[in-house]
Enzyme design. Structure first.
Site, PDB file in Angstrom:
ATOM      1  N   ASP A   1      39.887  31.644  46.122  1.00  0.00           N
ATOM      2  CA  ASP A   1      39.540  31.822  44.712  1.00  0.00           C
ATOM      3  C   ASP A   1      38.637  30.714  44.162  1.00  0.00           C
ATOM      4  OD1 ASP A   1      41.370  33.861  45.096  1.00  0.00           O
ATOM      5  OD2 ASP A   1      43.006  32.836  44.079  1.00  0.00           O
TER       6      ASP A   1
ATOM      7  N   ASN B   1      43.370  44.561  40.490  1.00  0.00           N
ATOM      8  CA  ASN B   1      44.076  43.350  40.094  1.00  0.00           C
ATOM      9  C   ASN B   1      43.116  42.328  39.490  1.00  0.00           C
ATOM     10  OD1 ASN B   1      43.847  43.447  43.212  1.00  0.00           O
ATOM     11  ND2 ASN B   1      44.256  41.273  42.957  1.00  0.00           N
ATOM     12  N   ASP B   2      42.883  41.184  40.091  1.00  0.00           N
ATOM     13  CA  ASP B   2      42.213  40.063  39.434  1.00  0.00           C
ATOM     14  C   ASP B   2      40.844  40.413  38.849  1.00  0.00           C
ATOM     15  OD1 ASP B   2      44.294  39.062  40.907  1.00  0.00           O
ATOM     16  OD2 ASP B   2      43.114  37.574  41.994  1.00  0.00           O
TER      17      ASP B   2
ATOM     18  N   GLN C   1      39.057  42.980  41.536  1.00  0.00           N
ATOM     19  CA  GLN C   1      39.665  43.328  42.810  1.00  0.00           C
ATOM     20  C   GLN C   1      40.092  44.793  42.759  1.00  0.00           C
ATOM     21  OE1 GLN C   1      40.590  40.664  45.678  1.00  0.00           O
ATOM     22  NE2 GLN C   1      38.562  40.675  44.747  1.00  0.00           N
TER      23      GLN C   1
END
Length: 594
Positions: A180, A52-53, A69
């Site tokens: 984050d 993901n991120d 991620q």
């Protein structure tokens, strides 16, 4: 073994990339044999499992790094997430590295979540990231490279000071909404600043500000950098300066100087979209104030109006540009992801800068994509008559780069836009290709099957509205990406996306650039003013059976001023081959001094 100098590193890397390209070709054949038509040719993705991120992109000693991620255990998200890691010399071809770090200490034992890299004045990179601690609360940690002489930064260490930022009864931060950290910036007072995303119980979104002199001991500021009510959790904030002139990027710590604006981007978990505002950073008060007309909520402009989230920028000091990455999730059901063994892409990296108006950001694929271009097709001055469709022959339609420029002559034939038509996605959803208007829809049909039973359309419509104040006709350009006919598989999410493009067709041509890569379609309207990314999974329009068309379903003709289309070669994306071995420094003990 002696340490390699820069020339030896480059030679070894070229050899590695040559071998890895050979391996990748074999893997590509294997993927086809295993019925993997949706793996991409030039978009970043791991060989398998969930991603993901994007985290901590940077350039270090001439090597680009992308952390991300990554779930090493399967093709769906898992709380035991780690920091995947790959490196590149050109942001196109990537070599897989070992994960930078895994859950291993009390402050991240339940997951190493997103964060950012900061390059210190001495050139040393440092990672700030969110850890899920033994109590399943969110805290902020630091990681440092074991060997700063290694340009590939293959080993990272977690200092014993972790965690550096925590929640408690005094600061009142919710431990479930505190994550984050951004790239830090250095103030003129010698203190570092960083923001962390958060929200309150009454849905106020926050960019919590922390300060430090040594990057270890952080103190929460009395006030957040910025906040907005009723927006919910702010994930993956990004705060960076932009120049008000030209397209060059600006180093993150360039604050409060003449000729600079600031951008605050937040990823809203309630909508799963990335929104940005442009404004001013008061370095004395440590607050960010959006310019007039910008509000940090769903009314703000989006970086991308399609499938795009958790974006992250970095400053490339070699080419003096700011580069944007974004996570592009699947639109297929989880069972399909598990069957194919992977999930998630990164958008192709984009250069991002401030438009000369100072009111919007522009995005464009980085120039390195041109190294993949092969067979080219060029058209000049063709007329698209009402209701016509023209096929573009001579390129690999499943893996291509297409640029087209349209000109509309009879603007007075545009349909009138109703005052209530304020939601572009709704307009696009209700008006597919079967709904003809005066000017539009016209654009591209990509990943189209031979019988046109499947296709994804990216197109424009032009409307007009009357300005009662000036008694002057204004024109509105709508851009749509319609996935409703993209696949015979109705289990996929085939939503239609849409956005307005801030151009005046009476003075400007209408341009569209689309990157096509098997299961992802990235489109840039109006020179990068509006971007829309979609994921599609055709059953028929696969590989050599995919086609590319230009069409006009409106009642008036449209001119194609130019069209250029290129077949794109496959990049080397995360083959099994690792980067060349470089002997470590004599002491393997990490240096935790900054």
């Amino acid at each position: 073994m002696a340490k390699l100098n820069r020339s030896n590193i480059g030679l070894s890397l070229l050899l590695s990339m040559f071998l890895a390209n050979f391996i990748t070709d074999l893997e590509a054949s294997s993927h086809q044999d295993l019925n993997q038509p949706y793996r991409t040719g030039y978009h970043f993705q791991p060989l398998k499992n969930w991603m993901n991120d994007p985290n901590g992109p940077m350039i270090y000693k001439g090597i680009y790094h992308l952390f991300y991620q990554y779930n090493p255990y399967g093709a769906v998200w898992d709380v035991r997430i780690v920091w995947g890691h790959s490196t590149s010399v050109d942001l196109v071809n990537w070599i897989s590295q070992p994960p930078a770090f895994n859950p291993s200490q009390p402050s991240d034992i339940n997951g190493c979540w997103s964060g950012s890299v900061t390059i210190l004045p001495n050139g040393k990179p440092v990672i700030l990231y969110t850890g899920i601690d033994q109590n399943k609360g969110q805290v902020q940690n630091v990681a440092v490279p074991v060997n700063i002489s290694d340009p590939y930064l293959r080993e990272w260490s977690k200092p014993p000071q972790n965690p550096l930022m925590t929640t408690n009864a005094v600061n009142g931060i919710n431990p479930d909404r505190f994550r984050d950290p951004t790239t830090a910036w250095l103030g003129r007072d010698g203190e570092w600043r960083v923001i962390v995303g958060s929200s309150t119980d009454d849905r106020r979104g926050l960019a919590i500000l922390y300060k430090s002199r040594d990057f270890f001991n952080w103190t929460q500021s009395m006030k957040p950098l910025h906040y907005e009510d009723l927006t919910g959790m702010w994930e993956c904030p990004d705060f960076f300066p932009v120049s008000i002139t030209g397209s060059d990027g600006v180093e993150t710590s360039s604050v409060g100087e003449n000729g600079i604006k600031h951008v605050l981007k937040v990823s809203l978990i309630e909508t799963l979209h990335d929104y940005y505002t442009i404004g001013s950073y008061d370095r004395e008060k440590d607050v960010y104030v959006p310019d007039l007309g910008f509000v940090q909520n769903e009314s703000a402009p989006r970086l991308d109006y399609g499938k795009y989230y958790a974006s992250k920028t970095f400053y490339d000091d070699v080419k003096k540009r700011r580069i944007l990455w974004g996570w592009v999730n699947e639109s297929s059901p989880a069972k399909d992801d598990i069957e194919k063994g992977w999930s998630g892409l990164q958008s192709f990296p984009r250069k991002i800068w401030l438009d000369e108006s100072g009111k919007e950001l522009l995005q464009w694929p980085i120039e390195e994509i041109e190294t993949l271009r092969g067979q080219q097709v060029n058209w000049q001055k063709k007329v698209l008559k009402a209701g016509s469709t023209l096929q573009v022959h001579g390129v690999t339609a499943a893996q291509a780069d297409v640029e087209v420029s349209f000109k509309v002559k009879e603007l007075e034939k545009a349909d009138v836009i109703e005052p209530s038509w304020t939601d572009p996605q709704k307009i696009c959803s209700q008006g597919d290709l079967s709904v003809m208007s005066g000017l539009g829809p016209f654009g591209l049909m990509v990943l189209a099957s031979n019988d046109m039973e499947e296709y994804t359309s990216v197109y424009f419509r032009i409307f007009k509205s009357n300005d009662d104040t000036n008694k002057k006709t204004k024109y509105v350009v709508l851009m749509c990406s319609d996935q409703s006919r993209s696949s015979l598989n109705d289990e996929n999410d085939k939503s239609t996306f849409g956005a307005f493009v801030a151009i005046d067709p009476s003075h400007q041509t209408i341009s569209l650039r689309t990157l096509i890569d098997h299961s992802i379609v990235e489109s840039y309207g109006g020179g990068g003013r509006t971007c829309i990314t979609s994921r599609v999974y055709p059953k028929l329009a696969i590989g050599e059976n995919a086609n590319l068309f230009v069409f006009n379903k409106g009642t008036q003709s449209v001119d194609i001023l130019t069209l250029s289309a290129w077949s794109l070669k496959s990049a080397q994306i995360n083959g099994d081959l690792m980067s060349p071995f470089i002997e470590r420094e004599e002491s393997r003990s990490p240096n935790h001094q900054f």
